[in-house]
Design a protein around this motif. Structure first.
Motif, PDB file in Angstrom:
ATOM      1  N   ILE A 200      35.682  61.102 104.632  1.00  0.00           N
ATOM      2  CA  ILE A 200      35.084  60.121 104.277  1.00  0.00           C
ATOM      3  C   ILE A 200      34.224  60.817 102.595  1.00  0.00           C
ATOM      4  CG2 ILE A 200      33.480  58.078 104.161  1.00  0.00           C
ATOM      5  CD1 ILE A 200      33.347  57.804 106.980  1.00  0.00           C
ATOM      6  N   TYR A 201      34.828  60.042 101.685  1.00  0.00           N
ATOM      7  CA  TYR A 201      34.926  60.539 100.226  1.00  0.00           C
ATOM      8  C   TYR A 201      34.505  59.501  99.451  1.00  0.00           C
ATOM      9  CZ  TYR A 201      38.848  59.983  98.124  1.00  0.00           C
ATOM     10  OH  TYR A 201      40.384  58.773  97.556  1.00  0.00           O
ATOM     11  N   TYR A 202      33.915  60.233  98.294  1.00  0.00           N
ATOM     12  CA  TYR A 202      33.307  59.333  97.163  1.00  0.00           C
ATOM     13  C   TYR A 202      33.684  59.587  96.264  1.00  0.00           C
ATOM     14  CZ  TYR A 202      28.734  61.407  96.036  1.00  0.00           C
ATOM     15  OH  TYR A 202      28.319  62.098  95.822  1.00  0.00           O
ATOM     16  N   LEU A 203      34.592  58.069  95.511  1.00  0.00           N
ATOM     17  CA  LEU A 203      34.621  57.936  93.885  1.00  0.00           C
ATOM     18  C   LEU A 203      33.420  57.754  92.417  1.00  0.00           C
ATOM     19  CD1 LEU A 203      38.471  56.814  93.763  1.00  0.00           C
ATOM     20  CD2 LEU A 203      37.415  58.887  93.454  1.00  0.00           C
ATOM     21  N   THR A 204      32.960  58.623  91.770  1.00  0.00           N
ATOM     22  CA  THR A 204      31.748  58.351  91.089  1.00  0.00           C
ATOM     23  C   THR A 204      33.453  57.780  89.414  1.00  0.00           C
ATOM     24  OG1 THR A 204      30.674  59.607  91.468  1.00  0.00           O
ATOM     25  CG2 THR A 204      30.540  58.779  89.070  1.00  0.00           C
ATOM     26  N   VAL A 205      33.374  56.739  89.337  1.00  0.00           N
ATOM     27  CA  VAL A 205      34.434  56.235  88.273  1.00  0.00           C
ATOM     28  C   VAL A 205      33.561  55.794  87.055  1.00  0.00           C
ATOM     29  CG1 VAL A 205      35.605  54.080  87.932  1.00  0.00           C
ATOM     30  CG2 VAL A 205      35.330  54.841  89.814  1.00  0.00           C
TER      31      VAL A 205
END
Length: 229
Positions: A200-205
């Motif tokens: 699981i990863y996250y995007l910082t947009v």
């Protein structure tokens, strides 16, 4: 669920009661409802009878007793045949409070979703109506162009972080987007991190596709699945 062979793809747990849709085509979601889609067409049997869905559709399961998901009712929510650009719904997240993602405001009652067809993008759906057939109406737009941020496999899980949230020793800022993929992907984000399908990863947009020619986002690994087998 009275169906032994149904494979769930998208899933979202509702934390806040809200009405989605508009006009005469609305649905009142309750806390504890679960929004789902399935990998194949299914006929689901609930306490309110049978409900037929396809892999493009989203439906609601509401437990008869709060917190006990062994029995409950099924309700049709989104008809995929009416959502242009969505085929084989792979992931879905309901926006439960107004949230700024990069340079765009996502309003409560709208949806983030991805499809398992041929694109690696993250879509946004503003529903002006919900329900079976033409009751589902609204606008599908591209929030994140996968090719812009080096996504080259299907997005199979999505969750919008709507307020600062701490998981373990990591604090996720509001507007972050958690994602999982259907396959390993070695260059995700503008910073090109290695992500495997069990991660699981996250995007910082920084920029979305709405008003910009190019989506801009960095990726950060949150959960390495191989660490826990």
């Amino acid at each position: 669920v009275q169906d032994g062979d149904a494979s769930v793809t998208a899933i979202h747990y509702v934390n806040n009661a809200m009405t989605v849709g508009g006009g005469g085509n609305t649905f009142a979601l309750q806390v504890g409802d679960v929004i789902l889609s399935t990998e194949q067409s299914e006929t689901l049997t609930g306490t309110n009878g049978n409900l037929s869905v396809t892999s493009d559709d989203a439906f609601v399961f509401r437990p008869t007793t709060a917190g006990d998901y062994s029995a409950g009712a099924f309700y049709f929510l989104l008809d995929g045949s009416q959502m242009s650009g969505i085929s084989s719904l792979a992931s879905l997240s309901l926006v439960e409070q107004d949230t700024t993602v990069g340079d765009s405001l996502l309003t409560a009652g709208t949806f983030l979703m991805s499809e398992g067809g041929s694109l690696f993008d993250l879509r946004h759906f503003t529903a002006t109506g919900v329900g079976a057939g033409t009751a589902t109406q609204g606008t599908v737009s591209e929030l994140i162009d996968g090719s812009d941020v080096n996504i080259s496999s299907f997005i199979h899980g999505v969750e919008l972080i709507e307020q600062a949230t701490t998981i373990g020793d990591t604090t996720l800022a509001a507007g972050s987007i958690l994602l999982t993929h259907s396959a390993d992907d070695s260059t995700v984000g503008d910073n090109s991190i290695d992500v495997e399908q069990q991660d699981i990863y996250y995007l910082t947009v920084t920029k979305t596709e709405w008003d910009q020619a190019t989506s801009v986002a960095t990726a950060t690994l949150l959960f390495d699945g191989s660490d826990v087998g």
